[in-house]
Scaffold this motif. Structure first.
Motif, PDB file in Angstrom:
ATOM      1  N   ALA A 167      40.567  45.926  45.429  1.00 26.16           N
ATOM      2  CA  ALA A 167      41.919  45.560  45.868  1.00 26.16           C
ATOM      3  C   ALA A 167      42.251  44.133  45.441  1.00 26.16           C
ATOM      4  O   ALA A 167      43.375  43.846  45.016  1.00 26.16           O
ATOM      5  N   CYS A 168      41.258  43.251  45.521  1.00 26.55           N
ATOM      6  CA  CYS A 168      41.446  41.851  45.103  1.00 26.55           C
ATOM      7  C   CYS A 168      41.789  41.804  43.609  1.00 26.55           C
ATOM      8  O   CYS A 168      42.738  41.135  43.195  1.00 26.55           O
ATOM      9  N   LEU A 169      41.050  42.559  42.814  1.00 32.59           N
ATOM     10  CA  LEU A 169      41.304  42.581  41.369  1.00 32.59           C
ATOM     11  C   LEU A 169      42.652  43.240  41.057  1.00 32.59           C
ATOM     12  O   LEU A 169      43.399  42.778  40.185  1.00 32.59           O
ATOM     13  N   ALA A 170      42.944  44.311  41.784  1.00 33.84           N
ATOM     14  CA  ALA A 170      44.218  45.013  41.564  1.00 33.84           C
ATOM     15  C   ALA A 170      45.396  44.083  41.857  1.00 33.84           C
ATOM     16  O   ALA A 170      46.364  44.018  41.092  1.00 33.84           O
ATOM     17  N   GLY A 171      45.301  43.347  42.964  1.00 31.34           N
ATOM     18  CA  GLY A 171      46.369  42.408  43.320  1.00 31.34           C
ATOM     19  C   GLY A 171      46.506  41.313  42.274  1.00 31.34           C
ATOM     20  O   GLY A 171      47.616  40.937  41.892  1.00 31.34           O
ATOM     21  N   SER A 172      45.363  40.799  41.779  1.00 36.76           N
ATOM     22  CA  SER A 172      45.397  39.748  40.743  1.00 36.76           C
ATOM     23  C   SER A 172      46.064  40.272  39.482  1.00 36.76           C
ATOM     24  O   SER A 172      46.862  39.568  38.839  1.00 36.76           O
ATOM     25  N   CYS A 184      46.318  48.568  38.994  1.00 33.74           N
ATOM     26  CA  CYS A 184      45.361  48.408  37.883  1.00 33.74           C
ATOM     27  C   CYS A 184      45.843  49.132  36.631  1.00 33.74           C
ATOM     28  O   CYS A 184      45.805  48.582  35.527  1.00 33.74           O
ATOM     29  N   VAL A 185      46.255  50.373  36.807  1.00 34.02           N
ATOM     30  CA  VAL A 185      46.625  51.182  35.639  1.00 34.02           C
ATOM     31  C   VAL A 185      47.855  50.599  34.949  1.00 34.02           C
ATOM     32  O   VAL A 185      47.867  50.388  33.733  1.00 34.02           O
ATOM     33  N   LEU A 195      41.004  43.049  31.656  1.00 31.66           N
ATOM     34  CA  LEU A 195      39.614  43.003  32.130  1.00 31.66           C
ATOM     35  C   LEU A 195      39.579  43.143  33.652  1.00 31.66           C
ATOM     36  O   LEU A 195      38.779  43.906  34.218  1.00 31.66           O
ATOM     37  N   THR A 196      40.475  42.408  34.302  1.00 33.34           N
ATOM     38  CA  THR A 196      40.574  42.438  35.769  1.00 33.34           C
ATOM     39  C   THR A 196      40.953  43.842  36.240  1.00 33.34           C
ATOM     40  O   THR A 196      40.359  44.385  37.176  1.00 33.34           O
ATOM     41  N   ALA A 197      41.941  44.426  35.584  1.00 34.07           N
ATOM     42  CA  ALA A 197      42.462  45.724  36.017  1.00 34.07           C
ATOM     43  C   ALA A 197      41.437  46.840  35.804  1.00 34.07           C
ATOM     44  O   ALA A 197      41.271  47.715  36.662  1.00 34.07           O
ATOM     45  N   VAL A 198      40.754  46.809  34.677  1.00 28.95           N
ATOM     46  CA  VAL A 198      39.791  47.871  34.372  1.00 28.95           C
ATOM     47  C   VAL A 198      38.612  47.798  35.352  1.00 28.95           C
ATOM     48  O   VAL A 198      38.156  48.817  35.884  1.00 28.95           O
ATOM     49  N   GLU A 199      38.127  46.581  35.625  1.00 30.41           N
ATOM     50  CA  GLU A 199      37.050  46.427  36.609  1.00 30.41           C
ATOM     51  C   GLU A 199      37.548  46.816  38.007  1.00 30.41           C
ATOM     52  O   GLU A 199      36.815  47.407  38.805  1.00 30.41           O
ATOM     53  N   GLY A 200      38.811  46.503  38.277  1.00 35.82           N
ATOM     54  CA  GLY A 200      39.400  46.902  39.561  1.00 35.82           C
ATOM     55  C   GLY A 200      39.388  48.421  39.709  1.00 35.82           C
ATOM     56  O   GLY A 200      39.008  48.945  40.758  1.00 35.82           O
ATOM     57  N   LEU A 201      39.781  49.128  38.659  1.00 35.88           N
ATOM     58  CA  LEU A 201      39.798  50.596  38.721  1.00 35.88           C
ATOM     59  C   LEU A 201      38.382  51.146  38.924  1.00 35.88           C
ATOM     60  O   LEU A 201      38.176  52.086  39.698  1.00 35.88           O
ATOM     61  N   ARG A 202      37.400  50.535  38.242  1.00 34.86           N
ATOM     62  CA  ARG A 202      36.005  50.992  38.419  1.00 34.86           C
ATOM     63  C   ARG A 202      35.567  50.844  39.881  1.00 34.86           C
ATOM     64  O   ARG A 202      35.042  51.771  40.494  1.00 34.86           O
ATOM     65  N   ALA A 203      35.825  49.652  40.444  1.00 32.92           N
ATOM     66  CA  ALA A 203      35.395  49.393  41.824  1.00 32.92           C
ATOM     67  C   ALA A 203      36.132  50.301  42.812  1.00 32.92           C
ATOM     68  O   ALA A 203      35.528  50.839  43.747  1.00 32.92           O
TER      69      ALA A 203
END
Ligand code: NAD
Length: 362
Positions: A233-238, A185-186, A200-208
């Motif tokens: 993890a799904c968002l981080a992978g995306s 994510c970072v 957007l995906t990465a920042v929401e991934g870090l929050r979750a």
């Protein structure tokens, strides 16, 4: 001068490629795996599962009925070529046209290795937070050297995320795996290929991920916490799949490959130091990441990550992972410059690795 990705989106303009794939998410969705495989038009499916996923693999095997082609249990970290070759032979001998991987990045990596050369669809049922199931990236290790590449044929066509399966993941493995996902994510926010949608995906991934990690430390089998982690993890992978990797992942790859350091834990030791080095050069992106982590102070992102990993009991020092001080200098000299918010020099790499080696709080 801020990089375009650091500007407020979308004014600077961008290009984003959406990757194909279907995500089925929710407690109990393991029961839907066979139906998803059938909907792909698959004739015979191999099941690849780690020991930890044996019970889940039994469930899927029973669901598959006539679609079941066989089972591969011999999963090993970093996909050794001998293991991959044996799996590809099994795929050919059983006439399989799909592989269902149940487990962490190692099981999914083996399924990708089969798909890359023997063909067929990949269906992934992840039980860790490494994020490989969302990427077209494959890896294989021959004679101690890991090669990686990108190929859409290895991208899972369906990913079934059932948080029930990761409830028993030990806290130590959980924390290290989350550190790996947080690194996706970072870094996804400031690689050259980063764009506002990835961000957007990465920042929401870090929050979750950070919310889930804090909660799971208090209640390891809490389903909401496990769901947050799997969603993250799904968002981080995306994010990783579209933004690719930069200085941080390349450093971890070098350390893991050359000195055999554990993959996920290395991310925890290195990331806070890479963030410390880059934060001032990408202030807006850093502020958005810091807010997702729950801190008002953008300059505190690196320290907050360090503190989170310490609280989770994951190593924040490369020395604790077995690296020697001489190897720090050796790795800094061997590292090849890469695109990064601040220019990558040998001095910068040495500084990052020296701080990561001693585990100095940013
Ligand atoms: P892993 O798959 O090796 O799993 C770690 C350990 O956890 C194993 O011992 C496994 O048996 C156990 N385990 C897994 N799920 C469990 C569960 N639910 N309960 C109890 N134990 C469980 O490790 P990983 O961190 O998931 O994946 C690491 C690998 O994935 C590395 O090879 C890395 O390079 C790769 N990776 C690839 C990508 C990509 O995009 N291609 C992305 C991230 C990681």
């Amino acid at each position: 001068m801020p990089r375009p990705v650091d500007a407020a989106p979308p004014g600077a303009g961008f290009v984003h490629t959406f990757l194909p794939g279907r995500v089925v998410f929710g407690a109990g969705t393991l029961a839907q795996v066979a139906a998803e495989v059938e909907a792909l038009g698959v004739r015979r499916a191999l099941v690849v599962a780690t020991n930890s996923a044996r019970a889940a693999a039994d469930v899927v095997e029973a669901q598959l009925g006539d679609l079941f082609a066989g089972r591969i249990d011999g999963v090993a970290q970093h996909v050794p070529t001998e293991v991959a070759d044996q799996a590809r032979t099994t795929a050919r001998e059983t006439d399989a046209d799909a592989v269902i991987a149940i487990g962490g990045g190692s099981a999914i990596g083996l399924a990708k290795a089969i798909a890359l050369t023997a063909g067929g669809a990949v269906v992934a049922v992840p039980t860790t937070y490494a994020g490989s199931e969302m990427t077209p990236v494959w890896g294989e290790t021959t004679a101690g050297r890991k090669s990686t590449g990108t190929d859409l044929r290895v991208l899972p066509q369906v990913v079934v995320y059932d948080p029930m399966l990761s409830r028993g993941l030990p806290l130590k493995v959980t924390a290290a795996s989350v550190a790996n996902a947080i690194a996706h994510c970072v870094e996804a926010v400031w690689t050259p290929k980063a764009d506002p949608i990835t961000e957007l995906t990465a920042v929401e991934g870090l929050r979750a991920l950070s919310t889930g990690l804090r909660d799971v430390l208090l209640a390891p089998d809490d389903l909401d916490a496990r769901s947050n982690l799997l969603y993250g993890a799904c968002l981080a992978g995306s994010a990783l799949a579209t933004a690719g990797t930069g200085l941080h992942h390349k450093l971890c790859h070098l350390l893991g490959g050359t000195y055999n350091l554990p993959h996920a834990e290395t991310h925890a030791a290195v990331l806070p130091q890479v963030v410390r080095a880059n934060a001032a050069a990408v202030p807006q992106a850093t502020a958005r990441l810091a807010a997702a982590l729950g801190t008002e102070e953008p300059s505190g992102l690196a320290a907050q990550l360090f503190d989170l990993y310490q609280a989770a009991g994951v190593a924040t020092s490369l020395r604790d992972l077995g690296l020697t001080e001489a190897q720090v200098a050796e790795a800094a000299a061997a590292f090849k410059p890469t695109d990064n918010p601040v220019p990558v020099t040998e001095d910068l790499v040495r500084e990052i690795l020296t701080r990561a080696w001693s585990g100095t709080r940013p």
